[in-house]
Scaffold this motif. Structure first.
Motif, PDB file in Angstrom:
ATOM      1  N   ALA A  51      48.390  35.678  52.617  1.00 30.83           N
ATOM      2  CA  ALA A  51      47.504  36.663  52.814  1.00 30.83           C
ATOM      3  C   ALA A  51      48.307  38.221  53.448  1.00 30.83           C
ATOM      4  CB  ALA A  51      46.202  36.436  53.694  1.00 30.83           C
ATOM      5  N   ASP A  52      49.133  37.611  54.174  1.00 27.97           N
ATOM      6  CA  ASP A  52      49.914  38.842  54.882  1.00 27.97           C
ATOM      7  C   ASP A  52      50.734  39.593  53.885  1.00 27.97           C
ATOM      8  OD1 ASP A  52      48.384  38.496  57.373  1.00 27.97           O
ATOM      9  OD2 ASP A  52      50.193  37.250  58.257  1.00 27.97           O
ATOM     10  N   GLY A  53      51.412  38.763  52.765  1.00 27.85           N
ATOM     11  CA  GLY A  53      52.248  39.215  51.959  1.00 27.85           C
ATOM     12  C   GLY A  53      51.551  40.022  50.857  1.00 27.85           C
ATOM     13  N   VAL A  54      50.176  39.694  50.513  1.00 31.55           N
ATOM     14  CA  VAL A  54      49.349  40.342  49.790  1.00 31.55           C
ATOM     15  C   VAL A  54      48.932  41.530  50.159  1.00 31.55           C
ATOM     16  CG1 VAL A  54      47.123  40.530  48.573  1.00 31.55           C
ATOM     17  CG2 VAL A  54      48.520  38.030  48.314  1.00 31.55           C
ATOM     18  N   ALA A  55      48.460  41.706  51.625  1.00 29.86           N
ATOM     19  CA  ALA A  55      48.326  42.885  52.180  1.00 29.86           C
ATOM     20  C   ALA A  55      49.297  43.707  51.970  1.00 29.86           C
ATOM     21  CB  ALA A  55      47.638  42.424  53.567  1.00 29.86           C
ATOM     22  N   LYS A  56      50.471  43.468  52.490  1.00 32.15           N
ATOM     23  CA  LYS A  56      51.546  44.250  52.478  1.00 32.15           C
ATOM     24  C   LYS A  56      51.832  44.766  50.965  1.00 32.15           C
ATOM     25  CE  LYS A  56      56.588  44.566  53.936  1.00 32.15           C
ATOM     26  NZ  LYS A  56      57.669  43.405  54.453  1.00 32.15           N
ATOM     27  N   SER A  58      49.662  45.522  48.615  1.00 30.92           N
ATOM     28  CA  SER A  58      48.709  46.294  48.507  1.00 30.92           C
ATOM     29  C   SER A  58      48.776  47.354  49.066  1.00 30.92           C
ATOM     30  CB  SER A  58      47.377  45.401  48.820  1.00 30.92           C
ATOM     31  OG  SER A  58      47.091  44.150  47.991  1.00 30.92           O
ATOM     32  N   ARG A  59      49.163  47.299  49.928  1.00 39.00           N
ATOM     33  CA  ARG A  59      49.567  48.824  50.998  1.00 39.00           C
ATOM     34  C   ARG A  59      50.468  49.585  50.263  1.00 39.00           C
ATOM     35  NH1 ARG A  59      48.678  45.351  55.496  1.00 39.00           N
ATOM     36  NH2 ARG A  59      50.821  45.430  56.022  1.00 39.00           N
ATOM     37  N   LEU A  60      51.721  48.883  49.800  1.00 40.99           N
ATOM     38  CA  LEU A  60      52.528  49.609  49.005  1.00 40.99           C
ATOM     39  C   LEU A  60      52.155  50.324  47.697  1.00 40.99           C
ATOM     40  CD1 LEU A  60      55.624  47.308  49.746  1.00 40.99           C
ATOM     41  CD2 LEU A  60      55.149  49.493  50.756  1.00 40.99           C
ATOM     42  N   LEU A  61      51.391  49.501  47.081  1.00 45.09           N
ATOM     43  CA  LEU A  61      50.897  49.783  45.744  1.00 45.09           C
ATOM     44  C   LEU A  61      49.827  51.175  46.081  1.00 45.09           C
ATOM     45  CD1 LEU A  61      49.888  46.580  43.951  1.00 45.09           C
ATOM     46  CD2 LEU A  61      51.547  48.216  43.411  1.00 45.09           C
ATOM     47  N   GLY A  62      49.084  51.139  47.167  1.00 47.74           N
ATOM     48  CA  GLY A  62      48.006  52.039  47.432  1.00 47.74           C
ATOM     49  C   GLY A  62      48.582  53.289  47.645  1.00 47.74           C
ATOM     50  N   LYS A  63      49.855  53.525  48.181  1.00 45.83           N
ATOM     51  CA  LYS A  63      50.637  54.511  48.486  1.00 45.83           C
ATOM     52  C   LYS A  63      50.997  55.377  47.110  1.00 45.83           C
ATOM     53  CE  LYS A  63      52.572  53.109  53.009  1.00 45.83           C
ATOM     54  NZ  LYS A  63      53.946  52.908  53.386  1.00 45.83           N
ATOM     55  N   ALA A  71      47.095  43.328  45.159  1.00 44.97           N
ATOM     56  CA  ALA A  71      48.252  42.759  44.587  1.00 44.97           C
ATOM     57  C   ALA A  71      48.063  41.332  44.436  1.00 44.97           C
ATOM     58  CB  ALA A  71      49.267  43.057  45.651  1.00 44.97           C
ATOM     59  N   SER A  72      47.058  40.911  44.170  1.00 42.68           N
ATOM     60  CA  SER A  72      46.825  39.314  43.575  1.00 42.68           C
ATOM     61  C   SER A  72      47.735  39.171  42.736  1.00 42.68           C
ATOM     62  CB  SER A  72      45.220  39.186  43.418  1.00 42.68           C
ATOM     63  OG  SER A  72      45.124  37.776  43.126  1.00 42.68           O
ATOM     64  N   SER A 194      27.503  43.254  45.194  1.00 41.01           N
ATOM     65  CA  SER A 194      26.837  42.798  46.375  1.00 41.01           C
ATOM     66  C   SER A 194      27.856  41.689  47.067  1.00 41.01           C
ATOM     67  CB  SER A 194      25.528  41.877  45.954  1.00 41.01           C
ATOM     68  OG  SER A 194      24.961  41.545  47.367  1.00 41.01           O
ATOM     69  N   ILE A 195      28.116  40.733  46.281  1.00 39.13           N
ATOM     70  CA  ILE A 195      28.988  39.610  46.537  1.00 39.13           C
ATOM     71  C   ILE A 195      30.558  39.674  45.813  1.00 39.13           C
ATOM     72  CG2 ILE A 195      29.558  37.150  46.967  1.00 39.13           C
ATOM     73  CD1 ILE A 195      26.340  37.045  46.859  1.00 39.13           C
ATOM     74  N   LEU A 196      31.593  39.741  46.504  1.00 38.26           N
ATOM     75  CA  LEU A 196      32.656  40.230  45.597  1.00 38.26           C
ATOM     76  C   LEU A 196      33.802  39.146  45.905  1.00 38.26           C
ATOM     77  CD1 LEU A 196      32.838  43.660  47.176  1.00 38.26           C
ATOM     78  CD2 LEU A 196      31.859  43.063  45.263  1.00 38.26           C
ATOM     79  N   LEU A 197      34.244  38.455  45.120  1.00 38.67           N
ATOM     80  CA  LEU A 197      35.291  37.308  45.331  1.00 38.67           C
ATOM     81  C   LEU A 197      36.813  38.102  44.471  1.00 38.67           C
ATOM     82  CD1 LEU A 197      32.490  36.029  44.811  1.00 38.67           C
ATOM     83  CD2 LEU A 197      33.722  34.290  43.667  1.00 38.67           C
ATOM     84  N   ASN A 198      37.810  37.565  45.466  1.00 38.40           N
ATOM     85  CA  ASN A 198      39.076  38.213  45.614  1.00 38.40           C
ATOM     86  C   ASN A 198      39.354  39.682  45.481  1.00 38.40           C
ATOM     87  OD1 ASN A 198      41.807  37.070  45.220  1.00 38.40           O
ATOM     88  ND2 ASN A 198      41.840  37.546  43.077  1.00 38.40           N
ATOM     89  N   SER A 199      38.394  40.235  46.061  1.00 38.99           N
ATOM     90  CA  SER A 199      38.769  41.838  46.193  1.00 38.99           C
ATOM     91  C   SER A 199      39.641  42.300  46.974  1.00 38.99           C
ATOM     92  CB  SER A 199      37.229  42.347  46.607  1.00 38.99           C
ATOM     93  OG  SER A 199      37.057  42.042  47.877  1.00 38.99           O
ATOM     94  N   LYS A 200      40.046  41.210  47.880  1.00 35.04           N
ATOM     95  CA  LYS A 200      41.314  41.654  48.722  1.00 35.04           C
ATOM     96  C   LYS A 200      42.181  40.810  48.314  1.00 35.04           C
ATOM     97  CE  LYS A 200      38.854  43.503  52.035  1.00 35.04           C
ATOM     98  NZ  LYS A 200      38.972  45.055  52.079  1.00 35.04           N
ATOM     99  N   GLY A 201      42.376  40.032  46.951  1.00 34.63           N
ATOM    100  CA  GLY A 201      43.670  39.487  46.788  1.00 34.63           C
ATOM    101  C   GLY A 201      44.033  38.226  47.235  1.00 34.63           C
ATOM    102  N   LEU A 202      43.150  37.499  48.056  1.00 28.78           N
ATOM    103  CA  LEU A 202      43.645  36.550  48.951  1.00 28.78           C
ATOM    104  C   LEU A 202      43.571  35.117  48.191  1.00 28.78           C
ATOM    105  CD1 LEU A 202      42.055  37.509  52.360  1.00 28.78           C
ATOM    106  CD2 LEU A 202      44.441  38.347  51.267  1.00 28.78           C
TER     107      LEU A 202
END
Length: 957
Positions: A51-56, A58-63, A71-72, A194-202
């Motif tokens: 999860a930490d790797g995906v978040a990192k 995703s932040r790079l992609l967002g820039k 980044a899933s 309403s209910i979202l799955l894998n929206s954070k890529g985890l």
């Protein structure tokens, strides 16, 4: 504990002695080092690193992007998506490991969506019996949406393919949107995600694989093939097989459920969220936790992986059907949340609760429940796991328990004392000391020379006995239960599968019956029959304790995860349903011990989704202090939110010695638990209601009598729960869904729809209590009938005799007003109806009666009346479920003398003088009497003499 060599038994004995010594001490608190933190759990660490790797990333992609990016690494395989009847089928895989996962999205009745996933071609089968053991009819008869009502379309948005299944019913205009790259799912209700799955890529799925070389690692995976906690080593013969998924609730700020934890009702954040957030995730892993901490996400005795989200517009739920160890992280934010939300044409920021679920093994199996009301959502959940059935009526009364009543004379003395002090009760309980050397299904003949005579003496006044029967079986060749189970091969096996798993609990050296084995479960059920359980009578019922399971010399005081159950399954796969399987076996035994069958009563400490079918639960080993008194409210509410309705907490606190004030306040709260039992540790002072003397005895007696006075209301609530799945005790928001200020309220609560309870939980009995009465409605003090108009926020002064309980305007509450010694002695007593008039001059209610013990109600042997007050007229009509049948006519005959002896109408603003009663075509007139108040008036119709089973009406004029 893995012990070897000639000193193994001596070390085990010493370990047990130390454990028992610690358990006998009061006030030590939980030994944190006995239980794992998330950092000590390898599969959680691996998912957290992912999860930490995906978040990192995703932040790079967002820039470098104008929209939020995820980044899933998981995407839908091209051309794998198709609609097969009521199921959307697809294949997804990780971009690097290339192992395809089969994903099915099934559309059920009432808008329920089920999502299942595992390897398309698994190396080994995954444990998938949880659905068979938990779902209604084993999942075989789930109601699916008509294939004709589903429409699949696909479109390309910003270069990516989105598959959309649209459907519509009476409550929903809905669609499910699945994006291919990366794989995400959105459940869109009334045009809102309403209910979202894998929206954070985890989303991350550890596929089964061959064991590599001697280093025991896979691609650097941490603890994948072996893991050590303190002195125990988990061999993990199947390797890594966990999976995790983020599930977000868009537009919601509050989530509830996932018991059991000593936490707030509105679940706290576990990552971020400031100083109020927990540093650990919520853990779902049934454990015997000695004197547990408060305000903690630590795992306790039960696990129900059902979470509810609520806002002012809707209530939705997620049911994560998995019995393995599970961790849940919760975060809150305001954002567009969904990585693909921009594809819906909106960039508005919504409050969002994001959750991250991680389970160690099994099949990914998730149900999305769309509501939109709480009542709708509970009907949907009940369709999956069944409702709480009607219990034995006596089980709703007061239960008197301690570890342990000393002997037969002690039991009968307590019975005599309760009657001497005119305190109604229904059950006396016996803990482990009543047995012959902790051999369950036996009696210590020195202490209990004639248990049958003892039970008959209790039964004479309508009282029952409960004995504890724990799952650990003492290893003793002269003990029939052990010998039969051993000879038949019914015990759980060690990790090699070649011998019985052996551990330590109260009897010392013990084995555990394998309830996953249908033959073993059926065998243990028969041991509860009257011809097997010597000294038992039809008035004896059962308490299952220590069934998490508790193993004193095991890791985390439980079973090793790699030991073997029926079918070769490891304990890790089914840990959280072990207690439920024993609960079921016990319940089946009591249900079938008489002909015709009668409703059982079994209390269990461990539980899972589905346990509500088998009996009651309680919150475990609490302590005699004000903090635990307060904590019991959100704990009991959280169980009800998650569908475990018949729940309570030990009145008085299990550990320690309560002050008279604390004991009094706990009874005043405990009468509002669905399961109402006083209980105490073996080393505590005696604390039966009369022990504290006056004025405490009178206050406690008054509280217990209030419980019995309201038993018709409670029994009617259980009837409602058995039909609709609605909780018995409810968060205030559940009745007032748009009162945003009540969404996190857990110091007051509703009992059904008609009663609000605001307990006194402070040691200073003169401390004023903050009260908030929601909505533009009348509220009436349930004792004085003084009226208050909501919305109202003010302080109320109290003393030790005062409890704050309010009846909601617009409600009709049935009671029985005559003081008896037990619920059985009240069964033919007349009914009093309290009509609490709304601001519009109306009220409604219901009364349900049956014989309280058989299943004849299933054949129509009940009385169920719909009560309505409007235009100064009170009417009683049969419910739509009432139908003429031989059983119904027989029950009406048995109840033919039960009448309504009084009608009290509270809140009439225009005093009237008489009541005209019409029943069976006959008319009579009764004069009214009044009790005046400043803001309301109360009129009483004395002895209208109408029968509870008849149609009638009473008109005021």
């Amino acid at each position: 504990m893995r012990l070897k060599g000639p000193n193994a038994r001596l070390v085990s004995l010493l370990y047990l002695a130390v454990t028992v010594s610690l358990l006998a001490q009061v006030g030590l608190g939980v030994k944190q080092e006995d239980f794992k933190t998330s950092e000590q759990v390898a599969f959680y660490r691996r998912h957290r690193a992912f999860a930490d790797g995906v978040a990192k990333e995703s932040r790079l992609l967002g820039k470098s992007a104008s929209t939020q990016q995820v980044a899933s690494p998981y995407s839908v395989l091209q051309d794998s998506v198709y609609l097969d009847g009521h199921t959307l089928v697809s294949s997804i895989q990780h971009g690097a490991d290339k192992v395809p996962l089969k994903l099915s999205v099934s559309f059920l009745d009432k808008g329920i969506v089920r999502i299942r996933g595992q390897e398309a071609h698994p190396l080994l089968p995954r444990f998938d019996d949880t659905q068979k053991l938990v779902l209604r009819d084993g999942g075989a008869n789930l109601k699916y949406a008509s294939a004709d009502s589903l429409q699949l379309t696909s479109e390309t948005v910003n270069g990516e393919t989105v598959h959309i299944v649209s459907f519509k019913d009476a409550n929903h205009t809905a669609s499910l949107r699945m994006t291919e790259r990366p794989w995400t799912v959105e459940y869109v209700l009334n045009d809102k995600p309403s209910i979202l799955l894998n929206s954070k890529g985890l989303f991350h799925f550890e596929h089964l694989r061959e064991k590599p070389g001697a280093d025991g690692e896979v691609d650097g995976a941490d603890g994948a093939w072996e893991e050590t906690f303190r002195s125990w080593t988990d061999t993990k013969p199947r390797g890594p097989e966990s999976f995790g998924l983020d599930i977000s609730f868009s537009g919601y700020e509050h989530v509830y459920g996932i018991p059991e934890h000593a936490s707030s009702l509105s679940l706290k954040s576990t990552r971020g969220g400031g100083k109020e957030a927990y540093s650990q995730p919520y853990r779902l892993y049934n454990l015997d936790v000695f004197e547990h901490d408060l305000d903690s996400p630590m795992a306790l005795y039960g696990s129900i992986p059902f979470m509810v989200a609520h806002n002012a517009e809707s209530t939705v739920g997620v049911f994560w059907l998995n019995a393995a160890e599970t961790w849940v992280d919760i975060t809150r934010e305001k954002s567009s949340t969904l990585g693909n939300l921009f594809r819906l044409g909106t960039s508005s920021k919504e409050p969002t609760v994001s959750t991250h679920w991680i389970s160690e093994s099994g099949v990914m199996d998730i149900f999305l429940l769309p509501g939109p009301s709480a009542a709708d959502m509970y009907r949907q959940y009940a369709d999956l796991v069944e409702q709480t059935p009607l219990p034995r009526e006596f089980a709703l009364g007061y239960h008197q328990c301690r570890w342990n009543y000393l002997d037969q004379e002690d039991v009968l003395t307590v019975d005599d004392k309760l009657q001497e002090h005119a305190i109604p009760y229904d059950v006396i309980w016996l803990d482990i000391e009543h047995t012959d050397g902790k051999r369950y299904f036996t009696w210590d003949s020195g202490k209990f020379p004639d248990p049958v005579a003892m039970q008959q003496k209790l039964a004479y006044n309508g009282h029952q006995l409960v004995t504890v029967v724990d799952p650990h079986i003492k290893r003793d060749t002269g003990y029939r239960i052990w010998k039969e189970a051993n000879d038949k091969g019914y015990f759980v096996k060690n990790k090699e599968g070649n011998d019985n798993f052996q551990g330590w609990c109260w009897p010392g050296d013990s084995n555990w019956v394998d309830y996953l084995n249908p033959e073993a479960a059926s065998w243990i059920s028969r041991q509860f029959h009257l011809d097997k359980y010597n000294g038992s009578t039809p008035n004896l019922f059962v308490w299952n304790d220590m069934n998490e399971p508790s193993v004193f010399n095991g890791p985390e005081i439980s079973m090793d995860k790699d030991i073997k159950h029926h079918g070769g399954w490891e304990h890790r796969d089914l840990h959280n349903i072990f207690g439920m399987l024993y609960h079921k076996a016990t319940t089946d035994g009591l249900r079938t011990r008489e002909s015709p069958n009668k409703r059982p009563f079994v209390l269990s400490r461990a539980y899972f989704a589905g346990s509500q079918r088998y009996g009651a639960v309680w919150t475990g080993d609490n302590a005699a202090n004000w903090e635990h008194l307060r904590a019991s409210i959100p704990m009991v509410l959280s169980n009800n939110v998650a569908g475990m309705h018949f729940a309570g907490a030990d009145v008085g606190g299990f550990f320690g010695n309560p002050t008279p004030e604390l004991m009094t306040r706990w009874y005043q709260l405990g009468i509002w638990y669905p399961f109402f039992r006083a209980h105490a540790h073996i080393d505590t002072k005696r604390r039966e209601p009369w022990v504290f003397g006056e004025p405490y005895l009178s206050h406690i007696r008054s509280a217990i009598r209030e419980r019995y006075r309201l038993l018709p209301y409670w029994y009617t609530l259980f009837r409602e729960a058995s039909l609709t799945g609605m909780p018995l005790v409810r968060p205030v928001w559940m009745e007032f869904p748009q009162e945003t200020g009540m969404f996190s309220e857990d110091s007051s609560f509703m009992v059904g729809s008609a009663i609000m309870v605001i307990p006194a939980t402070d040691a200073d009995t003169s401390m004023p209590i903050d009260v908030r009465l929601p909505t533009q409605e009348n509220w009436y003090d349930i004792r004085s009938h003084a009226a208050y108009i909501g919305p109202l926020k003010r302080q109320f002064a109290t003393d030790l005799a005062t409890t704050l309980v309010f009846a909601r305007g617009g409600s009709i509450i049935p009671t029985r007003e005559r003081h008896r010694g037990s619920s059985e002695l009240m069964r033919r007593d007349p009914i009093t109806l309290y009509v609490y008039v709304s601001q519009t001059g109306t009220a409604t209610g219901r009364l349900y009666l049956d014989d309280g013990e058989t299943y004849n109600y299933q054949n129509g042997a009940f009385i169920e009346r719909e009560l309505s007050f409007e235009n100064a007229k009170l009417t009683s009509r049969p419910s739509v479920r009432t139908a003429s049948s031989p059983a119904q006519l027989e029950f009406l005959k048995a109840m033919s003398k039960v009448r309504v002896e009084r009608i009290v109408i509270v809140g009439m603003r225009n005093p009237l003088t008489k009541a005209v009663v019409v029943e069976n075509g006959q008319t009579r007139t009764i004069e009214l009497s009044y009790a005046g108040h400043k803001l309301d008036s109360e009129c009483t119709i004395r002895d209208p003499a109408v029968l509870v089973g008849n149609d009638w009406e009473v008109t005021l004029s």
